[in-house]
Design a protein around this motif. Structure first.
Motif, PDB file in Angstrom:
ATOM      1  N   GLN A   1     -14.445  -2.400  13.712  1.00  9.48           N
ATOM      2  CA  GLN A   1     -15.562  -1.550  14.129  1.00  9.48           C
ATOM      3  C   GLN A   1     -15.225  -0.836  15.438  1.00  9.48           C
ATOM      4  O   GLN A   1     -15.448   0.361  15.576  1.00  9.48           O
ATOM      5  CB  GLN A   1     -16.835  -2.380  14.282  1.00  9.48           C
ATOM      6  CG  GLN A   1     -18.050  -1.529  14.586  1.00  9.48           C
ATOM      7  CD  GLN A   1     -19.319  -2.364  14.634  1.00  9.48           C
ATOM      8  OE1 GLN A   1     -19.284  -3.586  14.581  1.00  9.48           O
ATOM      9  NE2 GLN A   1     -20.449  -1.692  14.747  1.00  9.48           N
ATOM     10  N   THR A   2     -14.672  -1.550  16.396  1.00 13.01           N
ATOM     11  CA  THR A   2     -14.285  -0.950  17.676  1.00 13.01           C
ATOM     12  C   THR A   2     -13.230   0.129  17.482  1.00 13.01           C
ATOM     13  O   THR A   2     -13.254   1.169  18.150  1.00 13.01           O
ATOM     14  CB  THR A   2     -13.751  -2.030  18.638  1.00 13.01           C
ATOM     15  OG1 THR A   2     -14.794  -2.970  18.875  1.00 13.01           O
ATOM     16  CG2 THR A   2     -13.305  -1.441  19.958  1.00 13.01           C
TER      17      THR A   2
ATOM     18  N   LEU B   1     -22.511  -1.709   9.008  1.00 16.27           N
ATOM     19  CA  LEU B   1     -21.361  -1.521   9.891  1.00 16.27           C
ATOM     20  C   LEU B   1     -21.511  -0.155  10.575  1.00 16.27           C
ATOM     21  O   LEU B   1     -20.978   0.852  10.103  1.00 16.27           O
ATOM     22  CB  LEU B   1     -20.039  -1.584   9.120  1.00 16.27           C
ATOM     23  CG  LEU B   1     -18.790  -1.601   9.997  1.00 16.27           C
ATOM     24  CD1 LEU B   1     -18.685  -2.908  10.773  1.00 16.27           C
ATOM     25  CD2 LEU B   1     -17.548  -1.384   9.165  1.00 16.27           C
TER      26      LEU B   1
ATOM     27  N   PRO C   1     -21.150   3.031  13.153  1.00 12.65           N
ATOM     28  CA  PRO C   1     -19.979   3.629  13.798  1.00 12.65           C
ATOM     29  C   PRO C   1     -19.905   3.241  15.275  1.00 12.65           C
ATOM     30  O   PRO C   1     -20.909   2.896  15.890  1.00 12.65           O
ATOM     31  CB  PRO C   1     -20.217   5.134  13.642  1.00 12.65           C
ATOM     32  CG  PRO C   1     -21.678   5.285  13.421  1.00 12.65           C
ATOM     33  CD  PRO C   1     -22.150   4.010  12.775  1.00 12.65           C
ATOM     34  N   ALA C   2     -18.698   3.292  15.811  1.00 11.38           N
ATOM     35  CA  ALA C   2     -18.500   3.029  17.238  1.00 11.38           C
ATOM     36  C   ALA C   2     -18.856   4.293  18.017  1.00 11.38           C
ATOM     37  O   ALA C   2     -18.476   5.395  17.621  1.00 11.38           O
ATOM     38  CB  ALA C   2     -17.055   2.644  17.503  1.00 11.38           C
TER      39      ALA C   2
ATOM     40  N   GLY D   1     -16.066   2.244  10.944  1.00 11.11           N
ATOM     41  CA  GLY D   1     -17.412   2.711  10.600  1.00 11.11           C
ATOM     42  C   GLY D   1     -17.623   4.188  10.879  1.00 11.11           C
ATOM     43  O   GLY D   1     -18.664   4.739  10.544  1.00 11.11           O
ATOM     44  N   ASN D   2     -16.647   4.833  11.486  1.00  8.36           N
ATOM     45  CA  ASN D   2     -16.740   6.262  11.771  1.00  8.36           C
ATOM     46  C   ASN D   2     -16.142   7.105  10.650  1.00  8.36           C
ATOM     47  O   ASN D   2     -16.273   8.319  10.661  1.00  8.36           O
ATOM     48  CB  ASN D   2     -16.037   6.586  13.090  1.00  8.36           C
ATOM     49  CG  ASN D   2     -16.701   5.914  14.266  1.00  8.36           C
ATOM     50  OD1 ASN D   2     -16.599   4.705  14.422  1.00  8.36           O
ATOM     51  ND2 ASN D   2     -17.385   6.669  15.090  1.00  8.36           N
TER      52      ASN D   2
ATOM     53  N   GLN E   1     -18.458 -10.102   9.891  1.00  7.42           N
ATOM     54  CA  GLN E   1     -18.297  -9.647  11.270  1.00  7.42           C
ATOM     55  C   GLN E   1     -16.906  -9.032  11.386  1.00  7.42           C
ATOM     56  O   GLN E   1     -15.904  -9.714  11.181  1.00  7.42           O
ATOM     57  CB  GLN E   1     -18.453 -10.824  12.233  1.00  7.42           C
ATOM     58  CG  GLN E   1     -19.814 -11.497  12.149  1.00  7.42           C
ATOM     59  CD  GLN E   1     -20.933 -10.543  12.513  1.00  7.42           C
ATOM     60  OE1 GLN E   1     -20.926  -9.951  13.583  1.00  7.42           O
ATOM     61  NE2 GLN E   1     -21.900 -10.388  11.633  1.00  7.42           N
TER      62      GLN E   1
END
Length: 90
Positions: free
Chosen positions: A49-50, A62, A64-65, A54-55, A44
C-alpha cells in the motif's frame, strides 16, 4: 551516480489487478485476483500500500497512498496469448 542509489523491482505475476482488454477472448472476463481477494478478505498489505499498489486502480479495502513511496504500474499485453510468456514477449 544517478538519482537512485537502489532500485527494487517487484513483479507480482500471479496477482492479477483486473482483466486485460482481450480477457473475454480467453474465457477470462471479469478476472481480478487481487480485487476479488480484497472484496472478501481484508489482508494487511502495508508495504504494498505504501509503495502504491492501491494507486493503480480503485480496490476494495485497500485505499491509495496519498504520497506513494514507489513507482507502480500494470503490465499490458504485447502479443496475442493468454499466458505471461506469450502475452508479454518483446
Amino acid at each position: 551516480m544517478g538519482r537512485f542509489r537502489r532500485i527494487v523491482l517487484m513483479v507480482l505475476d500471479g496477482v492479477g489487478i483486473g482483466e486485460m482488454p482481450d480477457a473475454a477472448d480467453w474465457g477470462d472476463a471479469g478476472a481480478d485476483t487481487l480485487g476479488h481477494i480484497l472484496a472478501v478478505e481484508k489482508p494487511q498489505l502495508p508495504t504494498l500500500q505504501t509503495l502504491g499498489i492501491g494507486n493503480i486502480r480503485a480496490l476494495p479495502n485497500l485505499p491509495p497512498a496519498a504520497e506513494p513511496a514507489g513507482s507502480f504500474g500494470k503490465a499490458a499485453i504485447y502479443s496475442k496469448g493468454k499466458d505471461t510468456t506469450v502475452g508479454h514477449w518483446r
